[in-house]
Design a protein around this motif. Structure first.
Motif, PDB file in Angstrom:
ATOM      1  N   GLU A 119      -2.441  -8.173  -5.940  1.00  0.00           N
ATOM      2  CA  GLU A 119      -3.642  -8.849  -6.217  1.00  0.00           C
ATOM      3  C   GLU A 119      -4.368  -7.970  -4.977  1.00  0.00           C
ATOM      4  N   GLN A 120      -4.361  -7.576  -3.750  1.00  0.00           N
ATOM      5  CA  GLN A 120      -4.808  -7.390  -2.615  1.00  0.00           C
ATOM      6  C   GLN A 120      -5.642  -6.150  -3.289  1.00  0.00           C
ATOM      7  N   GLY A 121      -5.957  -5.594  -3.406  1.00  0.00           N
ATOM      8  CA  GLY A 121      -6.384  -4.731  -3.370  1.00  0.00           C
ATOM      9  C   GLY A 121      -7.849  -4.091  -4.558  1.00  0.00           C
ATOM     10  N   THR A 122      -8.482  -3.403  -4.930  1.00  0.00           N
ATOM     11  CA  THR A 122      -9.408  -3.284  -5.691  1.00  0.00           C
ATOM     12  C   THR A 122      -8.959  -2.957  -7.337  1.00  0.00           C
ATOM     13  N   ARG A 123      -9.526  -3.524  -7.738  1.00  0.00           N
ATOM     14  CA  ARG A 123      -8.836  -2.585  -9.880  1.00  0.00           C
ATOM     15  C   ARG A 123      -8.528  -1.057  -9.448  1.00  0.00           C
ATOM     16  N   GLU A 124      -9.804   0.179  -9.389  1.00  0.00           N
ATOM     17  CA  GLU A 124      -9.524   0.700 -10.155  1.00  0.00           C
ATOM     18  C   GLU A 124      -8.211   1.465  -8.478  1.00  0.00           C
ATOM     19  N   TYR A 125      -8.627   1.930  -7.882  1.00  0.00           N
ATOM     20  CA  TYR A 125      -7.472   1.971  -6.713  1.00  0.00           C
ATOM     21  C   TYR A 125      -6.053   1.122  -6.733  1.00  0.00           C
ATOM     22  N   ASP A 175       0.700  -0.860   0.154  1.00  0.00           N
ATOM     23  CA  ASP A 175      -0.283  -0.209  -0.397  1.00  0.00           C
ATOM     24  C   ASP A 175       0.617   1.306  -0.169  1.00  0.00           C
ATOM     25  N   GLY A 232      -2.039  -1.483 -12.727  1.00  0.00           N
ATOM     26  CA  GLY A 232      -2.293  -1.488 -11.060  1.00  0.00           C
ATOM     27  C   GLY A 232      -2.396  -3.263 -10.851  1.00  0.00           C
ATOM     28  N   LYS A 233      -3.330  -4.160 -10.974  1.00  0.00           N
ATOM     29  CA  LYS A 233      -2.587  -5.435 -10.759  1.00  0.00           C
ATOM     30  C   LYS A 233      -2.887  -6.376 -12.479  1.00  0.00           C
TER      31      LYS A 233
END
Lengths: 370, 174, 439
Positions: B106-112, B71, B144-145
């Motif tokens: 990958e530990q997060g949402t797509r847009e963020y 993060d 992103g991811k």
């Protein structure tokens, strides 16, 4: 005036005050009016009921329904020509928009349905509901049915039918919390919807988790309001014995005689039995969220063997929501009364006068997102 | 006495031959393929990792990526050191431009995660700018991811996926 | 004196007693009920001519599947029927249906002639012994038979539950194959139940998060085909697309239509900062709505178009905020432990669905628009990206499994958290977006 007289006068004033004003706080009136009861044969009664139950025949034209020849067929555009695609692979094609046209049919007239004393054959055990289709992700499944009383999976032999209840008579007035016995073989049920997010360890053992909202139940309320009714009568025993006795006698004379066909007031337990019986068929699963915010009051009259008279079921009040949602709520309440009343509700026949007309308030407040 | 002179002469001849050979090698390389960058270097193949002006060198010797904490878009000390090397290289090889790609695990949402990858790429670019690399030579993008390099779902893989990668473009050799 | 008092008292007592002698109905209050699927029966639709028999069976199957898959209805199989419906106009034998415990009965008739298809249906409330609402008739082409079945199911559903239906709708999503480090993604559109799938792009470029327009005719999505994430508008009918130009040298993504379909709200990253912008589609003019140095993204309009809910990490971690559709002060609505993202406003305007990360798990959840009554509906390694059904009753999202073999699957769940079930797609699926109810 000596002290005794003052005390007696005060006591009488209290008694009279209670009798005149106490009625305001009561949630129900005790029926006092004398009713003639005559015994009729079973067949005559069945004929009486059949006459009442048959639906009113409609006055509409008894023609077979003709589908309306509809001239306004919506333009269904022909498949659009495929635009030239440069890319060889996977040329996505456009879609023909098939917008169906909607029109109304002439309603069918209701024929005379022979509905004499409906005798239901015993319903078959209900077929198992959808088996989980995939087991890719183990989803902790709550039981399909959610009901106020938790029921672990019943004996597969037992018929799963809410109507087949053996409600045990619960305790008398005086106990504040009345817990009637569970019915014999209702369908397996949980008390709450268990979402995946709540992650239960196993199938919901709801006996471990008493539903938190059950602390205050309306049955308790009625029981409690009956309690204070008892007390002033007891308190009143002191004082002027002669006037007391005469008063009691007069009271007894006026009140008891008309009550003879109605019997003593319905106990909280008996009322609870009725409430639970209707509850078990009151399926709010398919109610819209607006209907779940709507309270309806439904009036119904019962026959002497506890069966609801279908034509007497009517909505007498509503609160919240719109008239459409009130109608939805009413229909669901009506279904509940009819379904669970087909065999007759368990009510004491010697108190028939007290329960031959009932007003049920269906308040779904607690059922919203359980 | 004659033996000593012979030995001296032999040794002299041999050493001169070595010199000639070395000279020949250097000359040969120079004749064979004109490579101004290789001037003064011995045994260098153009474009390979041993060629300090190649992208391969940049990727392997200098280090084309920096990683980040969960993060975070702050550069670590190791990251700054790597970027120092990148800055030096970019200043020395002025005909290259760079796209800095930011990535997230990958530990997060797509847009963020797209936004987070963008922050990381921009952190690397800003640092290079502060070391003198003209910002006009650099662009940033975020995946992103969507483009993990390690696919296990554990921290060991996640740590490698949280990265800003400097991708070179341009230059006379690959 | 005492005698007089006594007589007065007696009179009062008699009056009081007589006033009590008014008869009133027994009053009880029902506050608990059950939640169980409503049993219904859908016999095959009656064929009005020889060529319609199979169509009659297919229509009934689609209607039954629509209703049963909501979790609110339970079909009684044909093997249990006592009497059958062989003529659409004939009278219903209510006791026969009561006996098998059917509470609702759907009958239909179908006529296929050439390319034309006519479908009729009636809905009966068995325990009331009457029809529920009027019969309806649909006309169209045989190609549209599934849509007609969905329209029948929508009518039945809304009459019984009081909710609007949602079966005649479509879903656009990303169809994906391959290992996590070499994922091939392309846009696909299908009926909400998975039928009629069509691809809209090829897999040469990375595509993400498609979103339907309010009329269901266009799709907004993000594509890397230029090497940078850019927003495109694709016309579903013609499959033509064009790019929405945004600021030079920037990255734009996370687009959504406004309820009137004329504005796009999206995220743009300039430098290190990501903020929310709107663009008027016709003029191409864009307006910046947020300017905080934090990440603002994943915006979603309220159904009345006046507000926007979005996620921001201005407090240190991702949380949900609501601001006016013109920008301005934002009010935080999420306060739980964890990170909140991908907010989507319900079409009914009452709830916001979101993705929540907490303690290493992902959840799909809903909360009221003031942030109260937060409820989590799912829990897994990675759930994300909720989208609402047209009636605001069901949420679709995708779930990715962990590890090198991880695969993404579409799922749907009722807003009560019940009826969690996968949505089958030929390949993996992610980023679903639900169209409005089709007309």
């Amino acid at each position: 005036m000596n002290t005794g007289q003052i005390i007696s006068a005060v006591g009488h004033a209290i008694l009279i005050g209670w009798m005149v004003f106490g009625g305001i706080f009561r949630t129900e009136q005790l029926p006092i009016e004398a009713t003639e009861v005559s015994v009729i044969s079973g067949e005559a009664y069945a004929a009486l009921m059949a006459a009442q139950d048959s639906p009113t025949s409609q006055n509409e034209v008894a023609q077979p329904a003709q589908p309306v020849a509809d001239n306004e067929v919506v333009d269904v555009p022909a498949s659009e020509t495929l635009p030239e695609q440069e890319t060889p692979d996977s040329a996505p094609a456009p879609f023909a928009d098939d917008a169906p046209d909607v029109s109304e049919l002439i309603p069918l007239p209701d024929a005379e349905v022979s509905d004499a004393a409906p005798v239901l054959p015993t319903p078959e055990p209900e077929v198992a509901v959808e088996a989980p289709e995939t087991s890719e992700t183990p989803v902790p499944q709550a039981s399909v049915r959610v009901a106020p009383e938790a029921v672990t999976a019943p004996d597969p032999e037992a018929r799963r039918d809410p109507v087949e209840q053996d409600a045990v008579e619960p305790a008398e007035v005086g106990e504040t919390v009345v817990e009637p016995q569970e019915a014999t073989a209702p369908e397996e049920a949980a008390t709450e919807i268990v979402t995946e997010a709540e992650q239960p360890a196993a199938a919901p053992e709801t006996s471990l988790r008493p539903p938190p909202r059950r602390a205050t139940r309306p049955a308790v309320q009625t029981a409690e309001t009956l309690e204070p009714a008892a007390e002033p009568v007891a308190q009143e025993q002191s004082g002027f014995p002669a006037v007391e006795d005469a008063l009691a006698e007069a009271l007894g004379q006026v009140t008891e005689t008309p009550r003879a066909p109605s019997g003593p007031p319905l106990s909280a337990g008996e009322k609870d039995a009725l409430r639970i019986a209707v509850q078990d068929c009151w399926n709010v699963g398919s109610l819209s969220s607006l209907a779940l915010e709507t309270t309806v009051v439904v009036a119904v009259s019962l026959t002497q063997d506890g069966k609801p008279i279908v034509s007497s079921i009517r909505q007498v009040g509503s609160e919240g929501g719109t008239s459409a949602s009130a109608n939805q709520a009413f229909e669901t309440a009506k279904r509940a009364i009819i379904r669970c009343g087909t065999r007759g509700f368990q009510l004491p026949s010697d108190k028939y006068n007290q329960w031959k007309d009932i007003e049920m308030t269906f308040n779904p407040e607690r059922m919203r997102i359980k | 006495m004659k033996l000593t002179i012979k030995v001296i002469l032999m040794t002299g001849a041999l050493s001169m031959a070595a010199c000639t050979n070395a000279g020949k090698l250097g000359g040969g390389a120079g004749d064979g393929a004109f490579d101004p960058n290789a001037a003064g270097n011995s045994g260098v193949i153009a474009g390979s990792a041993s060629d300090p002006a190649s992208t391969a060198y940049f990727q392997q010797a200098v280090g084309d990526r920096v990683t980040f904490e969960v993060d975070q878009s702050l550069l670590t000390a190791v990251g700054r050191a790597t970027l120092d090397g990148q800055a030096t290289w970019l200043l020395a090889n002025a005909d290259y431009t760079a796209i800095i790609e930011g990535h997230a695990d990958e530990q997060g949402t797509r847009e963020y995660n797209i936004a987070l990858g963008n922050r990381r790429a921009d952190a690397a670019r800003s640092y290079l700018v502060s070391k003198g690399v003209p910002s006009s030579r650099m662009q940033i993008v975020s995946y992103g991811k969507e483009r993990p390099i390690e696919i296990c779902s554990e921290e060991a893989c996640y740590a490698k996926n949280r990265r800003a990668v400097t991708v070179l473009a341009g230059g006379l050799t690959g | 004196m005492m005698v007089r008092i006594f007589i007065i008292l007696m009179a009062l007592v008699m009056t009081a007693t007589l006033s009590l002698a008014q008869q009133g109905p027994l009053r009880i209050e029902i506050t608990e009920g059950v939640i169980e699927p409503l049993p219904f029966a859908t016999p095959n639709f009656v064929a009005e001519n020889g060529s319609s028999v199979e169509m009659g069976a297919q229509l009934a199957r689609v209607v039954a599947a629509d209703l049963q898959n909501t979790g609110l209805f339970r079909e009684i199989p044909a093997t249990a029927y006592i009497s059958n419906v062989t003529d659409f106009g004939s009278v219903i034998q209510y006791p026969d249906w009561k006996a098998i415990n059917a509470q609702a009965l759907v009958t239909g008739a179908v006529n296929v002639s050439g390319n034309n298809l006519t479908v009729k249906f009636r809905l009966y409330d068995i325990f009331s012994g009457a029809e529920l609402g009027n019969g309806l008739q649909f006309q169209g082409t045989t190609e549209g038979w599934r849509r007609m079945a969905h329209k029948v199911a929508d009518a039945v559903y809304s009459r019984v539950t009081g909710e609007a239906g949602y079966f005649d709708s479509r879903v656009v999503f990303v169809s994906e194959t391959g290992p996590k480090n070499k994922r091939q993604k392309r846009l696909a559109v299908m009926d909400y139940d998975g039928a009629g799938l069509k691809y809209l792009t090829d897999s040469r470029s990375l595509v993400l998060a498609p979103r339907f327009s309010p009329t269901g005719d266009r799709v907004l999505y993000t594509s890397y085909e230029t090497g940078f994430p850019r927003i495109y508008v694709l016309d579903v009918g013609s499959v033509q697309r064009r790019v929405l130009e945004s600021g030079e040298g920037s990255i734009s993504f996370a687009p959504r239509f406004s309820p009137n379909g004329q504005t796009v709200v999206y995220s743009q990253a300039t430098g290190s900062n990501t903020d929310i912008y709107t663009m008027d589609i016709a003029s191409g003019r864009s307006t910046r709505l947020t300017s905080a140095p934090s990440i603002e993204t994943a915006p979603s309009y309220s159904p009345d178009g006046n507000s926007i809910v979005f996620e921001s990490d201005r407090s240190g971690a991702q949380q949900l905020y609501i601001m006016s559709a013109n920008g301005g002060e934002a009010k935080r609505i999420s306060f739980g432990q964890g990170r909140y993202g991908t907010p989507v406003w319900s079409p009914r305007g009452d709830l916001v669905a979101f993705t929540k990360q907490s303690k290493g798990r992902f959840h799909i959840g809903v909360m009221r628009v003031d942030g109260s009554e937060e409820r989590l509906l799912t829990a897994s390694f990675l759930d994300e990206g909720p989208t609402w059904s047209p009636n605001g009753r069901v949420i679709m999202f995708h779930r990715e499994t962990q590890g090198a073999d991880g695969r993404s699957t579409l799922y749907s769940v009722d807003i009560t958290g019940r009826n969690l079930r996968p949505v089958r797609t030929p390949e993996g699926g992610s980023d679903p977006s639900w169209s409005p109810l089709q007309k």
